[in-house]
Write a protein that holds these residues in place. Structure first.
Motif, mmCIF file in Angstrom:
data_model
loop_
_atom_site.group_PDB
_atom_site.id
_atom_site.type_symbol
_atom_site.label_atom_id
_atom_site.label_comp_id
_atom_site.label_asym_id
_atom_site.label_seq_id
_atom_site.Cartn_x
_atom_site.Cartn_y
_atom_site.Cartn_z
ATOM 1 N N ARG A 1 -82.963 -25.282 -87.240
ATOM 2 C CA ARG A 1 -82.655 -23.890 -87.008
ATOM 3 C C ARG A 1 -81.353 -23.717 -86.114
ATOM 4 O O ARG A 1 -80.864 -25.278 -85.418
ATOM 5 C CB ARG A 1 -83.996 -23.006 -86.141
ATOM 6 N N PHE A 2 -80.976 -22.743 -86.139
ATOM 7 C CA PHE A 2 -79.311 -22.574 -85.930
ATOM 8 C C PHE A 2 -79.674 -22.581 -84.717
ATOM 9 O O PHE A 2 -80.555 -22.029 -83.660
ATOM 10 C CB PHE A 2 -78.572 -21.624 -86.246
ATOM 11 N N VAL A 3 -78.755 -23.627 -83.555
ATOM 12 C CA VAL A 3 -78.752 -22.889 -82.003
ATOM 13 C C VAL A 3 -77.765 -22.619 -81.683
ATOM 14 O O VAL A 3 -76.889 -22.156 -80.948
ATOM 15 C CB VAL A 3 -79.836 -24.059 -81.195
ATOM 16 N N ASP A 4 -76.130 -23.394 -82.003
ATOM 17 C CA ASP A 4 -74.817 -23.810 -81.548
ATOM 18 C C ASP A 4 -74.057 -24.631 -81.878
ATOM 19 O O ASP A 4 -74.206 -25.852 -82.359
ATOM 20 C CB ASP A 4 -74.818 -24.421 -80.036
ATOM 21 N N THR A 5 -72.829 -23.961 -82.576
ATOM 22 C CA THR A 5 -71.810 -24.959 -83.037
ATOM 23 C C THR A 5 -70.280 -25.361 -82.084
ATOM 24 O O THR A 5 -69.686 -26.209 -82.178
ATOM 25 C CB THR A 5 -71.056 -24.029 -83.850
ATOM 26 N N ARG A 6 -70.719 -25.011 -80.243
ATOM 27 C CA ARG A 6 -70.083 -25.362 -79.726
ATOM 28 C C ARG A 6 -70.426 -26.943 -79.460
ATOM 29 O O ARG A 6 -71.937 -27.523 -78.890
ATOM 30 C CB ARG A 6 -70.197 -24.356 -78.568
ATOM 31 N N SER A 7 -69.287 -27.942 -78.936
ATOM 32 C CA SER A 7 -69.866 -28.847 -78.749
ATOM 33 C C SER A 7 -69.615 -29.223 -77.283
ATOM 34 O O SER A 7 -69.855 -28.436 -76.533
ATOM 35 C CB SER A 7 -68.469 -30.077 -78.688
ATOM 36 N N ILE A 8 -70.263 -30.540 -76.555
ATOM 37 C CA ILE A 8 -70.869 -31.086 -75.387
ATOM 38 C C ILE A 8 -69.682 -31.593 -74.986
ATOM 39 O O ILE A 8 -69.328 -33.116 -75.280
ATOM 40 C CB ILE A 8 -71.706 -31.368 -75.307
ATOM 41 N N ILE A 9 -68.831 -31.215 -74.111
ATOM 42 C CA ILE A 9 -67.750 -31.036 -73.389
ATOM 43 C C ILE A 9 -67.904 -31.739 -72.204
ATOM 44 O O ILE A 9 -68.555 -31.168 -70.986
ATOM 45 C CB ILE A 9 -66.427 -30.069 -73.674
ATOM 46 N N GLY A 10 -67.056 -32.674 -71.596
ATOM 47 C CA GLY A 10 -67.918 -33.045 -70.482
ATOM 48 C C GLY A 10 -68.472 -34.128 -70.224
ATOM 49 O O GLY A 10 -68.944 -34.780 -70.731
ATOM 50 N N GLU A 11 -68.787 -34.982 -68.922
ATOM 51 C CA GLU A 11 -68.643 -36.072 -68.291
ATOM 52 C C GLU A 11 -70.621 -35.541 -67.820
ATOM 53 O O GLU A 11 -70.650 -34.309 -67.260
ATOM 54 C CB GLU A 11 -68.358 -36.916 -67.078
ATOM 55 N N PRO A 12 -71.406 -36.323 -68.448
ATOM 56 C CA PRO A 12 -72.522 -35.666 -68.525
ATOM 57 C C PRO A 12 -73.377 -36.447 -67.472
ATOM 58 O O PRO A 12 -73.403 -37.609 -66.755
ATOM 59 C CB PRO A 12 -73.536 -36.180 -70.495
ATOM 60 N N ILE A 13 -74.092 -35.793 -66.620
ATOM 61 C CA ILE A 13 -75.331 -36.650 -65.828
ATOM 62 C C ILE A 13 -76.612 -36.014 -66.273
ATOM 63 O O ILE A 13 -76.945 -34.621 -66.883
ATOM 64 C CB ILE A 13 -75.806 -35.578 -65.030
ATOM 65 N N THR A 14 -77.961 -36.979 -66.997
ATOM 66 C CA THR A 14 -79.007 -36.942 -67.608
ATOM 67 C C THR A 14 -79.953 -37.203 -66.325
ATOM 68 O O THR A 14 -79.901 -38.609 -66.278
ATOM 69 C CB THR A 14 -78.377 -38.060 -68.310
ATOM 70 N N ILE A 15 -80.820 -36.760 -67.319
ATOM 71 C CA ILE A 15 -81.737 -36.463 -66.122
ATOM 72 C C ILE A 15 -83.640 -36.390 -67.306
ATOM 73 O O ILE A 15 -83.683 -35.916 -67.885
ATOM 74 C CB ILE A 15 -82.415 -35.532 -64.713
ATOM 75 N N ILE A 16 -84.476 -37.472 -66.034
ATOM 76 C CA ILE A 16 -85.377 -37.459 -67.037
ATOM 77 C C ILE A 16 -86.326 -37.380 -65.913
ATOM 78 O O ILE A 16 -86.104 -37.927 -64.706
ATOM 79 C CB ILE A 16 -85.988 -38.977 -67.776
ATOM 80 N N GLY A 17 -87.361 -36.403 -65.922
ATOM 81 C CA GLY A 17 -88.456 -36.191 -64.904
ATOM 82 C C GLY A 17 -88.150 -34.954 -64.136
ATOM 83 O O GLY A 17 -89.195 -34.780 -63.701
ATOM 84 N N GLN A 18 -87.367 -33.766 -64.424
ATOM 85 C CA GLN A 18 -86.979 -33.014 -63.915
ATOM 86 C C GLN A 18 -85.709 -32.093 -64.373
ATOM 87 O O GLN A 18 -85.603 -33.283 -65.931
ATOM 88 C CB GLN A 18 -86.122 -32.925 -62.560
ATOM 89 N N GLU A 19 -86.484 -30.721 -64.556
ATOM 90 C CA GLU A 19 -85.215 -30.577 -65.447
ATOM 91 C C GLU A 19 -83.551 -29.307 -64.578
ATOM 92 O O GLU A 19 -84.237 -29.129 -62.938
ATOM 93 C CB GLU A 19 -85.974 -28.926 -65.925
#
Length: 223
Positions: free
Chosen positions: A135-153
């Motif tokens: 399925r199509f979602v988005d063509t924009r790249s993910i830009i910037g320093e990520p913060i990645t969390i498991i267990g919460q949204e």
């Protein structure tokens, strides 16, 4: 002061050393608005990505599985169950799509892989080794320093957790790549065979921080 700072720096460096979590699981035992695991990486700016993980839960309400945010998008790469046991919501740069008619019996281990490519904007899920529609979602790249969390949204960059969306159960074997992993490798992951580990997050060499009541336990102790 200099003599006091040196040991502190050495301690931080040792603490951040990647850890092999093979045969281990993260245990999220309580509904909470703060307990989580933060995954650490020096990588940023993604044109494509694949995320795989394994999980077990008995929740019938909504819960987050994987939440990567940037300063500009709180849902830069999100895997979320939106209060429907047969649906996974996937978001890229805050654009969401829903993969439906999936099977997630409670109290059963499942593995899930999500792929996305900004070249065409197409995403796909693999659940227990079986592919979804693309399925199509988005063509924009993910830009910037990520913060990645498991267990919460994350509803904001690194925070704004809601305990009604917190994960309760166990999560293991988290990997992330900066490209679309081919189906043959995803099937190897799902089948518990040898595969090339993630180059963003690698369960066999993971850097992470734990906040709150999250435990790292042997997989055999919780099976």
């Amino acid at each position: 002061m200099e003599k006091l700072l040196i040991p502190a720096i050495l301690f931080a460096a040792c603490w951040a050393k990647p850890e092999d979590l093979s045969g281990k699981v993260f245990v999220f035992s309580k509904e909470t608005d703060n307990a989580h695991v933060k995954l650490l990486t020096s990588r940023d700016n993604f044109d494509s990505a694949t995320v795989c993980l394994k999980f077990l839960t008995d929740l019938t309400r909504m819960y987050g599985l994987f939440s990567l945010s940037t300063a500009s998008h709180s849902n830069a790469f999100l895997l979320f169950n939106p209060d429907d046991r047969n649906t996974i919501e996937m978001a890229i740069t805050s654009t969401s799509i829903h993969f439906r008619s999936l099977l997630f019996p409670e109290n059963t281990w499942h593995n899930i892989c999500a792929t996305w490519n900004s070249n065409n904007g197409v995403a796909q899920l693999w659940v227990d080794g079986k592919p979804s529609v693309r399925r199509f979602v988005d063509t924009r790249s993910i830009i910037g320093e990520p913060i990645t969390i498991i267990g919460q949204e994350q509803d904001s960059y690194g925070g704004s957790f809601d305990k009604q969306q917190s994960f309760i159960g166990m999560i293991s074997d988290i990997h992330m790549w900066d490209h679309v992993v081919p189906p043959s490798e995803i099937k190897r992951y799902a089948g518990g065979q040898n595969f090339k580990p993630g180059n963003v997050f690698n369960w066999r060499a993971l850097e992470y921080e734990v906040t709150g009541r999250v435990f790292v336990e042997d997989e055999t102790a919780v099976m």
